[in-house]
Scaffold this active site. Structure first.
Site, PDB file in Angstrom:
ATOM      1  N   ASN A  64       0.933  -1.243  -0.046  1.00  0.00           N
ATOM      2  CA  ASN A  64      -0.047  -0.156   0.052  1.00  0.00           C
ATOM      3  C   ASN A  64       0.855   0.934   0.040  1.00  0.00           C
ATOM      4  O   ASN A  64       2.132   1.260   0.220  1.00  0.00           O
ATOM      5  CB  ASN A  64      -0.778   0.049   1.293  1.00  0.00           C
ATOM      6  CG  ASN A  64      -1.905  -1.313   1.092  1.00  0.00           C
ATOM      7  OD1 ASN A  64      -2.622  -1.426   0.327  1.00  0.00           O
ATOM      8  ND2 ASN A  64      -2.292  -1.831   2.221  1.00  0.00           N
ATOM      9  N   CYS A  73      -5.336  -7.310  -4.605  1.00  0.00           N
ATOM     10  CA  CYS A  73      -5.781  -6.113  -5.056  1.00  0.00           C
ATOM     11  C   CYS A  73      -6.448  -6.307  -6.415  1.00  0.00           C
ATOM     12  O   CYS A  73      -5.784  -6.478  -7.302  1.00  0.00           O
ATOM     13  CB  CYS A  73      -4.558  -5.406  -5.216  1.00  0.00           C
ATOM     14  SG  CYS A  73      -5.114  -3.655  -5.930  1.00  0.00           S
ATOM     15  N   GLY A  74      -7.776  -6.326  -6.530  1.00  0.00           N
ATOM     16  CA  GLY A  74      -8.512  -6.649  -7.583  1.00  0.00           C
ATOM     17  C   GLY A  74      -8.226  -5.802  -8.850  1.00  0.00           C
ATOM     18  O   GLY A  74      -8.101  -6.509  -9.803  1.00  0.00           O
ATOM     19  N   ASN A 180     -10.235  -2.916   5.418  1.00  0.00           N
ATOM     20  CA  ASN A 180     -10.771  -2.089   4.111  1.00  0.00           C
ATOM     21  C   ASN A 180     -12.161  -1.911   4.553  1.00  0.00           C
ATOM     22  O   ASN A 180     -13.136  -2.867   4.749  1.00  0.00           O
ATOM     23  CB  ASN A 180     -10.779  -2.851   2.871  1.00  0.00           C
ATOM     24  CG  ASN A 180      -9.351  -3.183   2.517  1.00  0.00           C
ATOM     25  OD1 ASN A 180      -8.783  -2.368   1.982  1.00  0.00           O
ATOM     26  ND2 ASN A 180      -8.837  -4.549   2.674  1.00  0.00           N
ATOM     27  N   CYS A 207     -11.988   0.178  -5.917  1.00  0.00           N
ATOM     28  CA  CYS A 207     -11.359  -0.996  -5.437  1.00  0.00           C
ATOM     29  C   CYS A 207     -11.794  -2.092  -5.663  1.00  0.00           C
ATOM     30  O   CYS A 207     -13.115  -2.481  -5.488  1.00  0.00           O
ATOM     31  CB  CYS A 207     -11.623  -0.622  -3.771  1.00  0.00           C
ATOM     32  SG  CYS A 207     -10.865  -2.008  -2.718  1.00  0.00           S
TER      33      CYS A 207
END
Length: 267
Positions: A64, A73-74, A180, A207
């Site tokens: 991050n 992380c899509g 998240n 996201c």
């Protein structure tokens, strides 16, 4: 040590991608934070490092913007599929599969987890409706989709309030790995509006794993039916999911530019 990097984004959620498959790169939390800085580095929400894998086409590690690690992380998954043509990606959150379409990229994430110790939480709680509240945000669902998420459904998605409440929720002691934070409004039985406070990055334009977690929560609570279109500030993702199955996510991935940087200057 001059190294090539790629600047990419998925719906405005942006990344610096370094490829260490041929010439390995040693990445540290401090170096990742320095490269991610938008004023004194390259600038990104997440830094992505590619390396060789024994179980997939490649391995992908994620940092991050604050230098902390992330398991999944899509949006970055789609970018890596587009950049490297990978069909399988090894991550800390499991094996992700991907395929290129004409205008979009589809990735398949492992089936979500709902156990309190899989999120993880600090102690046993009902993850379908956590008995917790942060002002008007109440009783979220907790889900792990490769990384940990909580999902609130509200009549109004207030970005200002999420910016105020997000840091405290992210770092609440009940979430030992931080969390998240997603706030969503159901538009109809096939679409949601979503804003996400990302662990270690803050508010982002989109996201991917947040869209997955929120769609799963909506389907589980019978607020929506698969496939679900998730509207975010940066654009839309389409999420397909059925109980007990992996999650399929479809959306764009954009290569912005390629550059070179002296990594030793940031060490």
């Amino acid at each position: 040590m001059m190294r090539q990097f790629h600047k990419m984004h998925g719906l405005g959620n942006d990344f610096v991608v370094l490829d260490g498959r041929v010439d390995p790169i040693v990445m540290t939390d401090a170096l990742a934070k320095a490269l991610s800085d938008r004023h004194t580095g390259i600038g990104c929400d997440q830094l992505i490092l590619l390396s060789k894998s024994d179980v997939a086409d490649l391995r992908m590690d994620i940092w991050n913007a604050d230098g902390s690690g992330a398991e999944a992380c899509g949006n970055a998954f789609r970018c890596v599929v587009k950049l490297a043509g990978a069909h399988t990606i090894e991550t800390e959150g499991g094996i992700v599969e991907g395929s290129l379409g004409e205008d979009t990229v589809e990735v398949t994430l492992p089936a979500p987890s709902f156990g309190w110790d899989q999120i993880p939480l600090a102690y046993p709680l009902d993850t379908a409706e956590l008995p917790m509240a942060w002002d008007e945000l109440k009783h979220p669902m907790a889900i792990n989709v490769g990384n940990p998420h909580i999902v609130f459904f509200a009549d109004k998605v207030d970005e200002r309030r999420l910016r105020e409440l997000g840091p405290g929720i992210e770092t609440d002691p009940v979430f030992p790995d931080r969390i998240n934070v997603n706030v969503a409004r159901v538009e109809d039985h096939g679409s949601l509006t979503l804003r996400t406070w990302e662990r270690g990055a803050g508010l982002t334009l989109a996201c991917g794993t947040g869209a997955c977690a929120t769609a799963v929560a909506a389907i589980r609570q019978k607020k929506a039916a698969s496939p679900v279109t998730v509207h975010m500030k940066g654009g839309d993702l389409i999420i397909d999911w059925a109980e007990g199955q992996p999650i399929r996510m479809r959306g764009p991935a954009t290569h912005v530019f390629t550059g070179t940087i002296d990594l030793e200057a940031f060490a």
